[in-house]
Scaffold this motif. Structure first.
Motif, PDB file in Angstrom:
ATOM      1  N   MET A   1       0.831  -1.195   0.000  1.00 49.60           N
ATOM      2  CA  MET A   1       0.000   0.000   0.000  1.00 49.60           C
ATOM      3  C   MET A   1       0.875   1.258   0.000  1.00 49.60           C
ATOM      4  SD  MET A   1      -2.933  -1.361  -0.055  1.00 49.60           S
ATOM      5  CE  MET A   1      -4.154  -0.192   0.436  1.00 49.60           C
ATOM      6  N   THR A   2       1.924   1.260   0.791  1.00 50.72           N
ATOM      7  CA  THR A   2       2.804   2.419   0.851  1.00 50.72           C
ATOM      8  C   THR A   2       3.493   2.641  -0.491  1.00 50.72           C
ATOM      9  OG1 THR A   2       3.194   2.075   3.206  1.00 50.72           O
ATOM     10  CG2 THR A   2       4.811   3.409   2.035  1.00 50.72           C
ATOM     11  N   CYS A   3       3.996   1.573  -1.067  1.00 51.36           N
ATOM     12  CA  CYS A   3       4.748   1.680  -2.314  1.00 51.36           C
ATOM     13  C   CYS A   3       3.850   2.081  -3.483  1.00 51.36           C
ATOM     14  CB  CYS A   3       5.420   0.343  -2.607  1.00 51.36           C
ATOM     15  SG  CYS A   3       6.407   0.350  -4.109  1.00 51.36           S
ATOM     16  N   LEU A   4       2.718   1.438  -3.636  1.00 60.27           N
ATOM     17  CA  LEU A   4       1.899   1.667  -4.823  1.00 60.27           C
ATOM     18  C   LEU A   4       0.873   2.782  -4.658  1.00 60.27           C
ATOM     19  CD1 LEU A   4       1.414  -1.993  -6.080  1.00 60.27           C
ATOM     20  CD2 LEU A   4       3.132  -0.327  -6.751  1.00 60.27           C
ATOM     21  N   TYR A   5       0.460   3.080  -3.458  1.00 61.99           N
ATOM     22  CA  TYR A   5      -0.508   4.154  -3.240  1.00 61.99           C
ATOM     23  C   TYR A   5       0.165   5.518  -3.248  1.00 61.99           C
ATOM     24  CZ  TYR A   5      -4.899   1.834  -1.994  1.00 61.99           C
ATOM     25  OH  TYR A   5      -6.072   1.138  -2.010  1.00 61.99           O
ATOM     26  N   ARG A   6       1.279   5.605  -2.571  1.00 60.56           N
ATOM     27  CA  ARG A   6       1.898   6.919  -2.365  1.00 60.56           C
ATOM     28  C   ARG A   6       2.731   7.381  -3.544  1.00 60.56           C
ATOM     29  NH1 ARG A   6       3.315   6.363   3.979  1.00 60.56           N
ATOM     30  NH2 ARG A   6       1.158   6.399   4.668  1.00 60.56           N
ATOM     31  N   ARG A   7       3.063   6.493  -4.427  1.00 65.13           N
ATOM     32  CA  ARG A   7       3.863   6.861  -5.603  1.00 65.13           C
ATOM     33  C   ARG A   7       2.939   6.953  -6.815  1.00 65.13           C
ATOM     34  NH1 ARG A   7       8.719   2.858  -5.922  1.00 65.13           N
ATOM     35  NH2 ARG A   7       9.245   4.182  -7.676  1.00 65.13           N
ATOM     36  N   LYS A   8       2.149   7.986  -6.864  1.00 64.32           N
ATOM     37  CA  LYS A   8       1.163   8.143  -7.929  1.00 64.32           C
ATOM     38  C   LYS A   8       1.817   8.316  -9.300  1.00 64.32           C
ATOM     39  CE  LYS A   8      -2.297  10.119  -4.863  1.00 64.32           C
ATOM     40  NZ  LYS A   8      -2.990   8.950  -4.557  1.00 64.32           N
TER      41      LYS A   8
ATOM     42  N   PHE B   1       8.739  -4.909  -0.250  1.00 67.02           N
ATOM     43  CA  PHE B   1       8.768  -3.764  -1.168  1.00 67.02           C
ATOM     44  C   PHE B   1       9.854  -2.743  -0.846  1.00 67.02           C
ATOM     45  CE2 PHE B   1       4.646  -5.543  -1.922  1.00 67.02           C
ATOM     46  CZ  PHE B   1       4.457  -5.340  -3.280  1.00 67.02           C
ATOM     47  N   ASP B   2      10.814  -3.102  -0.008  1.00 72.67           N
ATOM     48  CA  ASP B   2      11.920  -2.206   0.327  1.00 72.67           C
ATOM     49  C   ASP B   2      11.443  -0.833   0.798  1.00 72.67           C
ATOM     50  OD1 ASP B   2      13.852  -4.142  -0.238  1.00 72.67           O
ATOM     51  OD2 ASP B   2      13.837  -3.637  -2.366  1.00 72.67           O
ATOM     52  N   ILE B   3      10.421  -0.836   1.639  1.00 79.79           N
ATOM     53  CA  ILE B   3       9.903   0.378   2.247  1.00 79.79           C
ATOM     54  C   ILE B   3      10.494   0.458   3.653  1.00 79.79           C
ATOM     55  CG2 ILE B   3       7.793   1.541   3.055  1.00 79.79           C
ATOM     56  CD1 ILE B   3       7.983   1.350   0.017  1.00 79.79           C
ATOM     57  N   ALA B   4      10.929   1.624   4.048  1.00 79.89           N
ATOM     58  CA  ALA B   4      11.508   1.794   5.382  1.00 79.89           C
ATOM     59  C   ALA B   4      10.472   1.454   6.450  1.00 79.89           C
ATOM     60  CB  ALA B   4      11.999   3.223   5.567  1.00 79.89           C
ATOM     61  N   ASN B   5      10.865   0.610   7.400  1.00 73.31           N
ATOM     62  CA  ASN B   5       9.998   0.253   8.517  1.00 73.31           C
ATOM     63  C   ASN B   5      10.151   1.304   9.611  1.00 73.31           C
ATOM     64  OD1 ASN B   5       9.207  -2.132   7.264  1.00 73.31           O
ATOM     65  ND2 ASN B   5      10.819  -3.324   8.218  1.00 73.31           N
ATOM     66  N   GLY B   6       9.078   2.004   9.914  1.00 74.85           N
ATOM     67  CA  GLY B   6       9.104   2.987  10.997  1.00 74.85           C
ATOM     68  C   GLY B   6       8.853   2.319  12.334  1.00 74.85           C
ATOM     69  N   GLU B   7       8.809   3.113  13.367  1.00 73.92           N
ATOM     70  CA  GLU B   7       8.499   2.607  14.714  1.00 73.92           C
ATOM     71  C   GLU B   7       7.031   2.209  14.752  1.00 73.92           C
ATOM     72  OE1 GLU B   7       9.293   1.343  18.438  1.00 73.92           O
ATOM     73  OE2 GLU B   7      10.760   2.150  17.042  1.00 73.92           O
ATOM     74  N   ASP B   8       6.761   0.948  14.981  1.00 76.01           N
ATOM     75  CA  ASP B   8       5.396   0.428  14.941  1.00 76.01           C
ATOM     76  C   ASP B   8       5.209  -0.546  16.101  1.00 76.01           C
ATOM     77  OD1 ASP B   8       2.977  -0.830  14.412  1.00 76.01           O
ATOM     78  OD2 ASP B   8       3.443  -1.283  12.325  1.00 76.01           O
TER      79      ASP B   8
END
Length: 140
Positions: free
Chosen positions: A74-81, A117-124
């Protein structure tokens, strides 16, 4: 037609897997609620289900897939319009290869860096919680 791969394919899976992670994270609170606060018949059934090891394992694994696969999707494909179809194909091919690695070594899901998807993992805190649960044989 400039887009052949629909961006929103993973949305329903992500909602399901995100719910699994949050239910597992709140398991103690939910068990308390269904045993003490809620007195309806369906609460007893829900409580009985939440106490089952198999249900807890399914929630855990669903949550891990959400943190490793669908959340980053979702982060990779949604935010990179501006992501072009060719680029999204390359991204999805990379994710597919990483899924193959997960099939060969399911314990990778518990790794803090697991991300298709090589997205940075934040504090979760939810991700931290579910990754701290030791996998049983059913979960693996």
């Amino acid at each position: 037609m400039d887009k052949l791969v629909m961006r929103y394919v993973g949305n329903r899976f992500h909602i399901l897997f995100a719910l699994c992670a949050n239910i597992h994270f709140l398991l103690g609170h939910l068990q308390h609620y269904f045993s003490i606060v809620c007195k309806k018949d369906f609460c007893k059934d829900t409580l009985a289900a939440l106490k089952l090891d198999k249900v807890q394992s399914e929630l855990l694994v669903g949550g891990l897939f959400g943190k490793c696969l669908t959340g980053p999707w979702m982060t990779c494909l949604y935010r990179r319009k501006s992501l072009l179809n060719i680029e999204s194909g390359q991204v999805l091919n990379g994710a597919y290869a990483k899924l193959g690695d997960l099939v060969r070594d399911p314990k990778m899901l518990w790794a803090e860096t697991c991300n298709c998807f090589d997205i940075a993992n934040g504090e979760d805190p939810v991700a931290k919680h579910i990754r701290s649960v030791h996998p049983n044989e059913f979960a693996l």
